[in-house]
Design an enzyme around this catalytic site. Sequence first.
Site, PDB file in Angstrom:
ATOM      1  N   LYS A  26     -27.065 -32.102  60.377  1.00 14.72           N
ATOM      2  CA  LYS A  26     -28.480 -32.205  59.465  1.00 14.72           C
ATOM      3  C   LYS A  26     -29.440 -32.355  60.630  1.00 14.72           C
ATOM      4  CE  LYS A  26     -28.219 -34.908  55.722  1.00 14.72           C
ATOM      5  NZ  LYS A  26     -27.819 -36.101  55.102  1.00 14.72           N
ATOM      6  N   ARG A  97     -30.814 -41.225  57.117  1.00 13.51           N
ATOM      7  CA  ARG A  97     -29.994 -40.356  56.774  1.00 13.51           C
ATOM      8  C   ARG A  97     -28.878 -40.122  57.618  1.00 13.51           C
ATOM      9  NH1 ARG A  97     -33.618 -35.086  55.543  1.00 13.51           N
ATOM     10  NH2 ARG A  97     -31.982 -34.462  54.234  1.00 13.51           N
ATOM     11  N   GLY A 106     -21.561 -35.917  50.185  1.00 15.26           N
ATOM     12  CA  GLY A 106     -21.500 -37.378  49.504  1.00 15.26           C
ATOM     13  C   GLY A 106     -20.726 -38.277  50.253  1.00 15.26           C
ATOM     14  N   MET A 108     -21.749 -40.188  53.068  1.00 15.42           N
ATOM     15  CA  MET A 108     -22.732 -41.363  53.446  1.00 15.42           C
ATOM     16  C   MET A 108     -23.772 -41.163  52.919  1.00 15.42           C
ATOM     17  SD  MET A 108     -21.099 -41.140  57.425  1.00 15.42           S
ATOM     18  CE  MET A 108     -20.649 -39.749  57.423  1.00 15.42           C
ATOM     19  N   ARG A 343     -28.350 -26.050  55.726  1.00 20.45           N
ATOM     20  CA  ARG A 343     -26.873 -25.862  56.311  1.00 20.45           C
ATOM     21  C   ARG A 343     -26.409 -24.646  55.574  1.00 20.45           C
ATOM     22  NH1 ARG A 343     -24.862 -31.192  52.931  1.00 20.45           N
ATOM     23  NH2 ARG A 343     -25.212 -30.233  51.043  1.00 20.45           N
ATOM     24  N   HIS A 459     -22.787 -33.673  42.213  1.00 20.29           N
ATOM     25  CA  HIS A 459     -21.678 -34.270  43.197  1.00 20.29           C
ATOM     26  C   HIS A 459     -20.455 -33.459  42.601  1.00 20.29           C
ATOM     27  CE1 HIS A 459     -18.174 -36.805  44.362  1.00 20.29           C
ATOM     28  NE2 HIS A 459     -18.856 -36.742  45.595  1.00 20.29           N
ATOM     29  N   ARG A 565      15.024  -9.626  52.410  1.00 18.71           N
ATOM     30  CA  ARG A 565      16.160 -10.530  52.313  1.00 18.71           C
ATOM     31  C   ARG A 565      17.317 -10.075  51.378  1.00 18.71           C
ATOM     32  NH1 ARG A 565      11.807 -13.852  52.057  1.00 18.71           N
ATOM     33  NH2 ARG A 565      11.588 -15.307  53.487  1.00 18.71           N
ATOM     34  N   ARG A 621      17.029  -7.085  56.386  1.00 23.67           N
ATOM     35  CA  ARG A 621      17.992  -8.096  57.126  1.00 23.67           C
ATOM     36  C   ARG A 621      19.228  -7.967  56.449  1.00 23.67           C
ATOM     37  NH1 ARG A 621      15.990 -14.043  57.259  1.00 23.67           N
ATOM     38  NH2 ARG A 621      16.895 -14.192  55.202  1.00 23.67           N
ATOM     39  N   GLU A 791      15.417 -15.486  66.495  1.00 25.26           N
ATOM     40  CA  GLU A 791      15.436 -16.952  65.651  1.00 25.26           C
ATOM     41  C   GLU A 791      16.179 -18.046  66.490  1.00 25.26           C
ATOM     42  OE1 GLU A 791      16.532 -16.502  61.677  1.00 25.26           O
ATOM     43  OE2 GLU A 791      17.994 -14.938  62.287  1.00 25.26           O
ATOM     44  N   SER A 810      12.020  -9.206  65.505  1.00 24.53           N
ATOM     45  CA  SER A 810      11.086  -9.843  64.733  1.00 24.53           C
ATOM     46  C   SER A 810      11.463 -11.330  64.840  1.00 24.53           C
ATOM     47  CB  SER A 810      11.552  -9.292  63.187  1.00 24.53           C
ATOM     48  OG  SER A 810      10.763 -10.091  62.296  1.00 24.53           O
ATOM     49  N   GLY A 812      11.813 -14.997  63.658  1.00 28.29           N
ATOM     50  CA  GLY A 812      12.082 -15.716  62.581  1.00 28.29           C
ATOM     51  C   GLY A 812      11.621 -17.119  63.239  1.00 28.29           C
ATOM     52  N   ASN A 814      10.786 -19.658  61.535  1.00 26.16           N
ATOM     53  CA  ASN A 814      11.261 -20.936  60.597  1.00 26.16           C
ATOM     54  C   ASN A 814      12.492 -21.556  61.565  1.00 26.16           C
ATOM     55  OD1 ASN A 814       9.211 -20.119  58.892  1.00 26.16           O
ATOM     56  ND2 ASN A 814      10.471 -19.643  57.355  1.00 26.16           N
ATOM     57  N   CYS A 878       8.231 -12.745  61.119  1.00 26.71           N
ATOM     58  CA  CYS A 878       8.415 -12.710  59.875  1.00 26.71           C
ATOM     59  C   CYS A 878       8.735 -14.052  59.268  1.00 26.71           C
ATOM     60  CB  CYS A 878       9.412 -11.735  59.284  1.00 26.71           C
ATOM     61  SG  CYS A 878      11.064 -12.344  59.787  1.00 26.71           S
ATOM     62  N   TYR A 898       3.060  -6.440  64.895  1.00 22.00           N
ATOM     63  CA  TYR A 898       2.634  -6.511  63.461  1.00 22.00           C
ATOM     64  C   TYR A 898       3.020  -8.246  63.134  1.00 22.00           C
ATOM     65  CZ  TYR A 898       7.654  -6.354  62.443  1.00 22.00           C
ATOM     66  OH  TYR A 898       9.066  -6.884  62.410  1.00 22.00           O
TER      67      TYR A 898
HETATM   68  P1  ADP Z   1     -27.066 -35.939  51.431  1.00 21.33           P
HETATM   69  O1  ADP Z   1     -26.355 -35.850  52.816  1.00 21.33           O
HETATM   70  O2  ADP Z   1     -26.308 -36.438  50.524  1.00 21.33           O
HETATM   71  O3  ADP Z   1     -27.569 -34.652  51.024  1.00 21.33           O
HETATM   72  P2  ADP Z   1     -29.578 -36.438  52.307  1.00 21.33           P
HETATM   73  O4  ADP Z   1     -29.860 -37.204  53.561  1.00 21.33           O
HETATM   74  O5  ADP Z   1     -30.028 -34.901  52.356  1.00 21.33           O
HETATM   75  O6  ADP Z   1     -28.121 -36.621  51.775  1.00 21.33           O
HETATM   76  O7  ADP Z   1     -30.700 -37.241  51.106  1.00 21.33           O
HETATM   77  C1  ADP Z   1     -30.470 -37.042  50.002  1.00 21.33           C
HETATM   78  C2  ADP Z   1     -31.712 -36.606  49.382  1.00 21.33           C
HETATM   79  O8  ADP Z   1     -32.763 -37.670  49.568  1.00 21.33           O
HETATM   80  C3  ADP Z   1     -32.275 -35.396  49.731  1.00 21.33           C
HETATM   81  O9  ADP Z   1     -31.931 -34.157  49.236  1.00 21.33           O
HETATM   82  C4  ADP Z   1     -33.981 -35.487  49.424  1.00 21.33           C
HETATM   83  O10 ADP Z   1     -34.114 -35.265  48.115  1.00 21.33           O
HETATM   84  C5  ADP Z   1     -33.986 -37.089  49.444  1.00 21.33           C
HETATM   85  N1  ADP Z   1     -34.586 -37.407  50.868  1.00 21.33           N
HETATM   86  C6  ADP Z   1     -34.017 -37.679  52.054  1.00 21.33           C
HETATM   87  N2  ADP Z   1     -34.914 -37.705  52.854  1.00 21.33           N
HETATM   88  C7  ADP Z   1     -36.376 -37.736  52.386  1.00 21.33           C
HETATM   89  C8  ADP Z   1     -37.643 -37.849  52.921  1.00 21.33           C
HETATM   90  N3  ADP Z   1     -37.795 -38.203  54.018  1.00 21.33           N
HETATM   91  N4  ADP Z   1     -38.415 -37.739  51.912  1.00 21.33           N
HETATM   92  C9  ADP Z   1     -38.253 -37.460  50.704  1.00 21.33           C
HETATM   93  N5  ADP Z   1     -37.021 -37.150  50.144  1.00 21.33           N
HETATM   94  C10 ADP Z   1     -35.966 -37.489  50.915  1.00 21.33           C
HETATM   95 MG    MG Z   2     -28.921 -33.580  51.606  1.00 16.36          MG
HETATM   96 MG    MG Z   3     -25.852 -37.886  49.370  1.00 18.38          MG
END
Ligand code: ADP
Ligand code: MG
Ligand code: MG
Length: 927
Positions: A26, A97, A106, A108, A343, A459, A565, A621, A791, A810, A812, A814, A878, A898
């Site tokens: 990020k 973040r 999701g 952290m 990303r 999520h 086989r 074989r 093998e 060949s 083998g 395993n 194989c 192969y």
């Molecule tokens: P995740 O890794 O779960 O995607 P983010 O760090 O991207 O978490 O944060 C989740 C959401 O929080 C982002 O999609 C955005 O909508 C909001 N967010 C994060 N930073 C800011 C910011 N500086 N201003 C406005 N919204 C933010």
């Molecule tokens: Mg995000």
């Molecule tokens: Mg999140």
Amino acid sequence: MASNDKKYVYAFEEGDGKDKKLLGGKGANLCEMTQIGLNVPPGFVISTEACLTYLDDPKRQLPPGVMEHVRANVQALEQKTGKAFGGADNPLLVSVRSGSAMSMPGMMDTILNLGLNADTLKGLIERTGNERFGYDAYRRFIQLFGKVALGVADEHFDEHFEAVKQRAGVKADIGLSADDLKEVSESFLQVVQEQTGHPFPADPYAQLEIAIKAVFNSWSGKRAVDYRREFHITPEMANGTAVNVVTMVFGNMGNDCATGVGFTRDPGTGENVMFGEYLVNAQGEDVVAGIRTPKPVLAMKAEMPELYSQLVELRNKLESHYQEVQDFEYTIENGVLYCLQTRNGKMNAAAMVRSSVEMAHEGLIGREQALLRIQPEILEQLLHPRLDPQHKVSSIAQGLPASPGAASGKAVFDADRAELIGRAGQKVILVREETKPEDIHGFFASQGILTSRGGKTSHAAVVARGMGKPCVAGAEGIAVNVKARMAAIGECVINEGDTITIDGTSGNVYLGEIPTVDSEFSDNLKTLLGWADEAARLKVMANADTPDAAEKARGFGAVGIGLCRTERMFNAVERLPVVVDMILADTLEERRGALDRLLPMQRSDFKGIFKAMSPFPVTVRLLDPPMHEFLPTEHQLMDELEHLRKLQVNMQGMSELVASMRLLRPESGQTGMPAPFDVFNAELAAEAIAKKEKMLAKVRNLFEVNPMLGHRGVRLGITFPEIYRMQIQGILEAAAECSRDGIEAHPEIMVPQVISPAELAIIKGLVDDVQTQVEKHYGVELQFKFGTMMETVRATLRAERIAGIAEFFSFGTNDLSQATFSFSREDAENKFLPQYIERGILRDNPFEALDHNGVGKLMAIAVGDGRQARPELKVGICGEHGGHPRSIHFCHRVGLNYVSCSGPRVPVARLAAAQAKLREEDPSVFD
Ligand code: ADP
Ligand code: MG
Ligand code: MG
């Protein structure tokens, strides 16, 4: 500033966008986007090095200098924005973040609106003239900070929030007034005081420091650790999390504000269209949390046309810069678009394939990149089943098609129970209102996920897509009642344990189980794999034992059979009795009798397979497993014998009974009771008993302490040459008949378990002999090869001499892996191997991923020495490793010709073979 020269903090203008290990994915992308001129709110990154140093410190203090650098960077933000951190006038608020080198959806949580306290709140309200907005931001901050940084559970907040909502008589958050939200904030502050024993921290820098530490700590939290373990994320791939501190922009300041997430292409299909969802007047995670159901991005075209075109422009810039499909997050504040994250998009296999082919056609990427950007394993998803299109069942509910594929299973309403039932081997569909990161273990255990709230970027949808599991999201017609363990759809009720079917491709939900069918190769996949075959040096063959399997393997693009086989053919119902006769034979004569009956069967088997694979080679074989595998176990036989003997006694008893009745009532004479069993039947019973007794004796006689290291493979061929002779004859006659019928056949006769050239010489003698006979009888000249499995350890060390006789090797792998490690696979995998991997004694399970250092070394010796003796020696693999991408890279490097793997792995192997060639100079492949 402290006299510390270690640099831990990087402004977005200065961080290296390529250094994801240091800055996290990020953070690196925020730097890169800033530097290519995209509109990113100002901010900075605290590096993963700071995280690791912090986590190493038993006192858990931030490394010296970090907070000083943070202060300096915050001051720079103040200058850029004209706002003041902690200022009562025009307060600067930030988000904090997490973000490591690998994206972990999701894992952290982000803290928004940091910097708020009673003073700055007033400033914010005065500045914006929007009291409701101010309190809304405040209560979100208190809850998020309370939860993420201070560990106060959501439910403590939710309770108060619901109470206020109920009192205000509103359903959605949006209906709450400024006063309501003020009340909520005050009770939230109270909650924190009660739950932590301390007042909510008011000083913004104190807040910031606590938040930074919390992000660092979350790296070693259970959720993150579990995720890394499940997805095999090693420290080489991602070590520590960075912290991103980003100036807040607000999507919730009014109706010219919005927040959204987008993909540069449709991640479900790969189609080149705008894709995503947004919410007007909303902040942060509202879109992904599934609290309100967002609108599709196309609606923005009508609702905010100016912003829509800005969004299109952003998308085009992102894709052309990254040359990869992007998954991005944005916020619109008073009509200005900000990009908050980008990303590489996680897409399912079909979408990856389509976008690869289309991006190459569009000239955005080259063919090499089109091949390299796809992880070979995911192609298996394409071969997964979908709902039988003929089915007539009508759906009970409709949701969003959030992750394609179809699945059936028992409906289960919470993650813990899903895990429990899934572990017990049952198929489960996890049904939730919405899912949260803490449900992740339930995903692993389920066949698919169904939610009643949230969109395609919720999520549930994101995680399911990442795992390649079907998901139907936001099926709003379903009312989930977790407490009652049921879900209601109008009149219809799903109780926990009821079987349901979901179709993540259409979004339909059905009661009961609907049959599935195999999916077919798309034109895009054909194109892509065609490019792969052009790029690759390794050929890909399949392991197949029947004409049907051969046909299928061809469909997957196999150019031959690397392992057929023969024992599987012996196991067919009508054959097994003949095989048993062969084994029970006391004399050579008797055995020949049984073999004569087997010969035509084998010949027609081979003919069918050669025909299905023509003109590609088929490697057959010769018989490998120990004989007793064709016989019942001792235990089974003893049970059966006991049963038969009882029956025999009963039969006698019945006969005697009838006989004495006749004596008693002679007048009934002819018309009376018939003889229940004639002599013939009694004889049959006696015969059956005799045969079983003989089998039992044979089974006892064949007993081996270590059958896998016992009388099997070529050892059978040496001691019972008539068996191998029959098989060789079957192969060569089938080839002769094919050539007579104008079908090109290239059999390759392969001898298993060889340890010495002398063994091979004996079998070669048989082959020469049979060849002469067959050629004479059919009047044809046979084209075939003679070779050996590699093998045993000894064979690899005697490869030079063995190659004097064998035209091909060949591996083998395993058996070769078992022999090299002296592990029996079953015992290893059930007992100690998991610990070996957990503790880093071994990096991988050597039965899944080829052990380069040990087994691989033997392979290298065998290839090198073998080609000394016979430069044109053909070498392949194989074992199961033949379908494992990293092992395929190794096979490429060690000079194999192969790989051969199971049919559905063939597309995976074709792509991996291309990547092995394209990356042959890249040492990081094996990092
Ligand atoms: P995740 O890794 O779960 O995607 P983010 O760090 O991207 O978490 O944060 C989740 C959401 O929080 C982002 O999609 C955005 O909508 C909001 N967010 C994060 N930073 C800011 C910011 N500086 N201003 C406005 N919204 C933010
Ligand atoms: Mg995000
Ligand atoms: Mg999140």
